[in-house]
Design a protein around this motif. Sequence first.
Motif, PDB file in Angstrom:
ATOM      1  N   UNK A   2       0.827  -1.201   0.000  1.00  0.00           N
ATOM      2  CA  UNK A   2       0.000   0.000   0.000  1.00  0.00           C
ATOM      3  C   UNK A   2       0.865   1.256   0.000  1.00  0.00           C
ATOM      4  N   UNK A   3       0.309   2.303  -0.528  1.00  0.00           N
ATOM      5  CA  UNK A   3       1.040   3.561  -0.628  1.00  0.00           C
ATOM      6  C   UNK A   3       0.699   4.510   0.530  1.00  0.00           C
ATOM      7  N   UNK A   7       2.359   8.248   1.857  1.00  0.00           N
ATOM      8  CA  UNK A   7       1.599   9.499   1.810  1.00  0.00           C
ATOM      9  C   UNK A   7       1.555  10.170   3.180  1.00  0.00           C
ATOM     10  N   UNK A   8       1.362   9.373   4.225  1.00  0.00           N
ATOM     11  CA  UNK A   8       1.349   9.929   5.587  1.00  0.00           C
ATOM     12  C   UNK A   8       2.723  10.493   5.937  1.00  0.00           C
ATOM     13  N   UNK A  13       6.217  15.137   6.904  1.00  0.00           N
ATOM     14  CA  UNK A  13       7.477  15.835   6.628  1.00  0.00           C
ATOM     15  C   UNK A  13       7.203  17.217   6.044  1.00  0.00           C
ATOM     16  N   UNK A  14       6.288  17.310   5.092  1.00  0.00           N
ATOM     17  CA  UNK A  14       5.967  18.604   4.480  1.00  0.00           C
ATOM     18  C   UNK A  14       5.302  19.551   5.477  1.00  0.00           C
ATOM     19  N   UNK A  15       4.404  19.019   6.299  1.00  0.00           N
ATOM     20  CA  UNK A  15       3.754  19.873   7.307  1.00  0.00           C
ATOM     21  C   UNK A  15       4.766  20.380   8.325  1.00  0.00           C
ATOM     22  N   UNK A  16       5.680  19.527   8.727  1.00  0.00           N
ATOM     23  CA  UNK A  16       6.708  19.947   9.678  1.00  0.00           C
ATOM     24  C   UNK A  16       7.647  20.982   9.090  1.00  0.00           C
ATOM     25  N   UNK A  40       9.707  10.714   9.373  1.00  0.00           N
ATOM     26  CA  UNK A  40      10.748   9.746   9.026  1.00  0.00           C
ATOM     27  C   UNK A  40      10.507   8.409   9.719  1.00  0.00           C
ATOM     28  N   UNK A  41       9.908   8.429  10.923  1.00  0.00           N
ATOM     29  CA  UNK A  41       9.558   7.173  11.584  1.00  0.00           C
ATOM     30  C   UNK A  41       8.534   6.411  10.750  1.00  0.00           C
TER      31      UNK A  41
END
Length: 114
Positions: A2-3, A7-8, A13-16, A40-41
């Motif tokens: 699954x992708x 995506x999460x 990462x982008x929100x942070x 990253x986790x």
Amino acid sequence: MTVLPYLVAAFLIMAGLAGAVVSRDLIRTIVALSIAQSGTYVLLLGIGWRRNATAPVFADTDPGVPVVDPVVQALCLTDVVVGATVLSLLLALAVKVHQTSGTRDPDGLSELGG
């Protein structure tokens, strides 16, 4: 496969990173970087996950049974330890900067030494 974990992870990462760029407070910037670190986790967990796999302990495992990759598990554990260390160091530095200068706004800092 699954992708969804990817995506999460990308969203976290982008929100942070967006929060770190937009923030006008040192503490909020550090929290935003911590959110990016949690992405990253999720990314490492998404890479290492396998359906119907067991732990990589081969004493109890029958031949041919899929196991998860132990390198990804070690990287995730290392990521957690390093992330907690860097987070505590950044928070201590932010507190020291606030004690020295009286502000948490990065633009309000003129000189830290004098």
